[in-house]
Design an enzyme around this catalytic site. Structure first.
Site, PDB file in Angstrom:
ATOM      1  CB  SER A 147      37.208  41.495  43.265  1.00 33.83           C
ATOM      2  OG  SER A 147      38.095  40.533  42.734  1.00 33.83           O
ATOM      3  CE1 TYR A 160      39.965  39.711  45.740  1.00 35.18           C
ATOM      4  CE2 TYR A 160      40.400  40.930  47.761  1.00 35.18           C
ATOM      5  CZ  TYR A 160      40.208  40.909  46.390  1.00 35.18           C
ATOM      6  OH  TYR A 160      40.235  42.074  45.674  1.00 35.18           O
TER       7      TYR A 160
HETATM    8  P1  NAP Z   1      45.560  48.056  48.623  1.00 38.42           P
HETATM    9  O1  NAP Z   1      46.729  48.654  47.936  1.00 38.42           O
HETATM   10  O2  NAP Z   1      45.744  46.854  49.502  1.00 38.42           O
HETATM   11  O3  NAP Z   1      44.817  49.218  49.463  1.00 38.42           O
HETATM   12  C1  NAP Z   1      43.792  48.879  50.345  1.00 38.42           C
HETATM   13  C2  NAP Z   1      43.576  50.059  51.260  1.00 38.42           C
HETATM   14  O4  NAP Z   1      42.639  49.701  52.283  1.00 38.42           O
HETATM   15  C3  NAP Z   1      44.861  50.489  51.969  1.00 38.42           C
HETATM   16  O5  NAP Z   1      44.928  51.888  52.006  1.00 38.42           O
HETATM   17  C4  NAP Z   1      44.663  49.943  53.385  1.00 38.42           C
HETATM   18  O6  NAP Z   1      45.325  50.697  54.363  1.00 38.42           O
HETATM   19  C5  NAP Z   1      43.167  50.109  53.533  1.00 38.42           C
HETATM   20  N1  NAP Z   1      42.633  49.304  54.634  1.00 38.42           N
HETATM   21  C6  NAP Z   1      42.832  47.983  54.841  1.00 38.42           C
HETATM   22  N2  NAP Z   1      42.160  47.587  55.938  1.00 38.42           N
HETATM   23  C7  NAP Z   1      41.523  48.694  56.431  1.00 38.42           C
HETATM   24  C8  NAP Z   1      40.664  48.932  57.537  1.00 38.42           C
HETATM   25  N3  NAP Z   1      40.319  47.942  58.384  1.00 38.42           N
HETATM   26  N4  NAP Z   1      40.196  50.187  57.736  1.00 38.42           N
HETATM   27  C9  NAP Z   1      40.556  51.189  56.901  1.00 38.42           C
HETATM   28  N5  NAP Z   1      41.358  51.038  55.822  1.00 38.42           N
HETATM   29  C10 NAP Z   1      41.830  49.794  55.597  1.00 38.42           C
HETATM   30  O7  NAP Z   1      44.435  47.638  47.586  1.00 38.42           O
HETATM   31  P2  NAP Z   1      44.145  48.146  46.081  1.00 38.42           P
HETATM   32  O8  NAP Z   1      44.847  47.257  45.119  1.00 38.42           O
HETATM   33  O9  NAP Z   1      44.304  49.629  46.003  1.00 38.42           O
HETATM   34  O10 NAP Z   1      42.585  47.768  45.996  1.00 38.42           O
HETATM   35  C11 NAP Z   1      41.612  48.604  46.603  1.00 38.42           C
HETATM   36  C12 NAP Z   1      40.313  47.833  46.672  1.00 38.42           C
HETATM   37  O11 NAP Z   1      40.010  47.298  45.380  1.00 38.42           O
HETATM   38  C13 NAP Z   1      40.350  46.637  47.616  1.00 38.42           C
HETATM   39  O12 NAP Z   1      39.066  46.453  48.181  1.00 38.42           O
HETATM   40  C14 NAP Z   1      40.675  45.465  46.675  1.00 38.42           C
HETATM   41  O13 NAP Z   1      40.181  44.242  47.185  1.00 38.42           O
HETATM   42  C15 NAP Z   1      39.924  45.868  45.448  1.00 38.42           C
HETATM   43  N6  NAP Z   1      40.440  45.318  44.185  1.00 38.42           N
HETATM   44  C16 NAP Z   1      41.745  45.469  43.838  1.00 38.42           C
HETATM   45  C17 NAP Z   1      42.167  44.987  42.581  1.00 38.42           C
HETATM   46  C18 NAP Z   1      43.568  45.117  42.073  1.00 38.42           C
HETATM   47  O14 NAP Z   1      43.874  44.506  41.024  1.00 38.42           O
HETATM   48  N7  NAP Z   1      44.434  45.854  42.728  1.00 38.42           N
HETATM   49  C19 NAP Z   1      41.250  44.367  41.728  1.00 38.42           C
HETATM   50  C20 NAP Z   1      39.925  44.199  42.165  1.00 38.42           C
HETATM   51  C21 NAP Z   1      39.527  44.704  43.391  1.00 38.42           C
HETATM   52  P3  NAP Z   1      46.836  50.296  54.793  1.00 38.42           P
HETATM   53  O15 NAP Z   1      47.651  50.325  53.542  1.00 38.42           O
HETATM   54  O16 NAP Z   1      47.187  51.349  55.779  1.00 38.42           O
HETATM   55  O17 NAP Z   1      46.731  48.920  55.384  1.00 38.42           O
HETATM   56  C1  GCO Z   2      44.772  37.866  43.153  1.00 38.51           C
HETATM   57  C2  GCO Z   2      44.595  39.347  42.968  1.00 38.51           C
HETATM   58  C3  GCO Z   2      43.139  39.644  42.672  1.00 38.51           C
HETATM   59  C4  GCO Z   2      42.942  41.119  42.495  1.00 38.51           C
HETATM   60  C5  GCO Z   2      41.541  41.443  42.139  1.00 38.51           C
HETATM   61  C6  GCO Z   2      41.113  40.827  40.848  1.00 38.51           C
HETATM   62  O1  GCO Z   2      45.583  37.467  44.003  1.00 38.51           O
HETATM   63  O2  GCO Z   2      44.088  37.136  42.416  1.00 38.51           O
HETATM   64  O3  GCO Z   2      45.030  40.068  44.095  1.00 38.51           O
HETATM   65  O4  GCO Z   2      42.325  39.147  43.682  1.00 38.51           O
HETATM   66  O5  GCO Z   2      43.254  41.809  43.642  1.00 38.51           O
HETATM   67  O6  GCO Z   2      40.644  41.196  43.157  1.00 38.51           O
HETATM   68  O7  GCO Z   2      39.847  41.355  40.509  1.00 38.51           O
END
Ligand code: NAP
Ligand code: GCO
Length: 264
Positions: A147, A160
């Site tokens: 991230s 986080y």
């Molecule tokens: P999200 O919508 O919260 O999806 C996360 C997924 O992980 C969901 O399917 C959730 O399942 C699953 N999960 C959570 N806990 C789990 C566990 N213990 N075992 C198995 N599955 C589990 O997140 P996202 O936005 O798609 O992001 C995906 C990844 O990228 C995460 O690691 C997040 O930190 C990272 N990320 C996101 C962003 C962003 O801007 N969105 C940016 C940087 C990094 P449930 O829905 O069933 O709980």
């Molecule tokens: C926040 C956001 C971020 C994104 C992502 C950014 O609350 O700042 O959720 O943490 O998920 O990780 O890279």
């Protein structure tokens, strides 16, 4: 010749938490590059709904219900996947959570839950998948979803940021220890993407949305499909001599201090 570099035909990719969001986008990209897709989640109804959504994109996924932090379940289910689908060649540690609470107000249990899912989960998953890769002498690819918070902090996401910073360093250590088995371990560091996880700080006129516009040179939130190219690269032959890095896909946000409204 060059198209073979990115061809994932004959490979099996396991994307944790791949029922929606960035995981679904990445899994779809890997499928379009030829990989067979396996996903897991912790809610059966999400797996059922996801299977239908993938099918609507022409992607046939195999789904399994297990928690990435449950070492016994991970061992059992990786064994099942190897028997029922085949050996995992590409592991995307995508599953993760965030809790937005200022540190002074955060309960220790909540802090520990974020670290458990976001750092210990990838460790448990990778350790089990890599054990099979080493036994098979197959080599393989591990991609950890880091991230922007692997690099910078922000108010109310301390747990986080600690987790994603730790995941960046775990990525480097995995790369160090597993290169000799021809296993490459890298991270993807998304900036701010439009998913369910960021909806609370993006929608309804939330002031954070304006911050992202001024802090991101690209002036917008990322589209999850914009991670597919990086995922395919890190999952493919094209990155066989690349290990221990985090590729930031962030619209330039980490490159700059930001700009005023006048400079938009
Ligand atoms: P999200 O919508 O919260 O999806 C996360 C997924 O992980 C969901 O399917 C959730 O399942 C699953 N999960 C959570 N806990 C789990 C566990 N213990 N075992 C198995 N599955 C589990 O997140 P996202 O936005 O798609 O992001 C995906 C990844 O990228 C995460 O690691 C997040 O930190 C990272 N990320 C996101 C962003 C962003 O801007 N969105 C940016 C940087 C990094 P449930 O829905 O069933 O709980
Ligand atoms: C926040 C956001 C971020 C994104 C992502 C950014 O609350 O700042 O959720 O943490 O998920 O990780 O890279």
């Amino acid at each position: 010749m060059s198209e073979k570099l990115f061809d994932l035909s004959g490979k099996i990719a396991l994307v944790t938490g791949g029922t929606h969001g960035l995981g679904m986008a990445i899994a779809t990209g890997l499928a379009n590059a030829g990989a067979k897709i396996v996903i897991n989640d912790i809610f059966p109804e999400k797996l059922e709904n996801a299977k239908k959504e993938y099918a609507s994109k022409g992607v046939d996924v195999t789904t399994y219900l297990f928690d990435v932090t449950d070492e016994k379940a991970v061992d059992e289910y990786i064994g099942k996947i190897e028997k029922e689908v085949g050996p995992v060649d590409i592991l995307v540690n995508n599953a993760g959570i965030i809790k937005r609470t200022p540190l002074l107000e955060m309960e220790v249990d909540d802090f520990e839950q974020v670290l458990k899912i976001d750092v210990t989960g990838p460790f448990i998953m990778s350790k089990r998948v890599v054990k099979s890769m080493v036994d098979r002498k197959s080599g393989g690819k591990i991609i950890n979803m880091c991230s922007m918070m692997s690099e910078v902090g922000r108010h109310s996401v301390g747990a986080y940021a600690a987790a994603k910073g730790g995941l960046k360093m775990l990525t480097k250590n995995m790369a160090t220890e597993w290169a000799k088995y021809n296993i490459q371990v890298n991270g993807i560091g998304p900036g701010y993407f439009a998913t369910a996880q960021t909806a609370p700080i993006r929608e309804g006129g939330h002031p954070f949305n304006e911050l992202i516009m001024t802090r991101t040179p690209a002036n917008r939130w990322g589209d999850p499909d914009e991670l597919q190219g990086t995922a395919i690269y890190l999952a493919s032959k094209a990155s066989d001599f690349v290990t221990g890095i985090v590729v930031y896909v962030d619209g330039g946000i980490l490159a700059t201090l930001g700009k005023t409204k006048l400079e938009q």
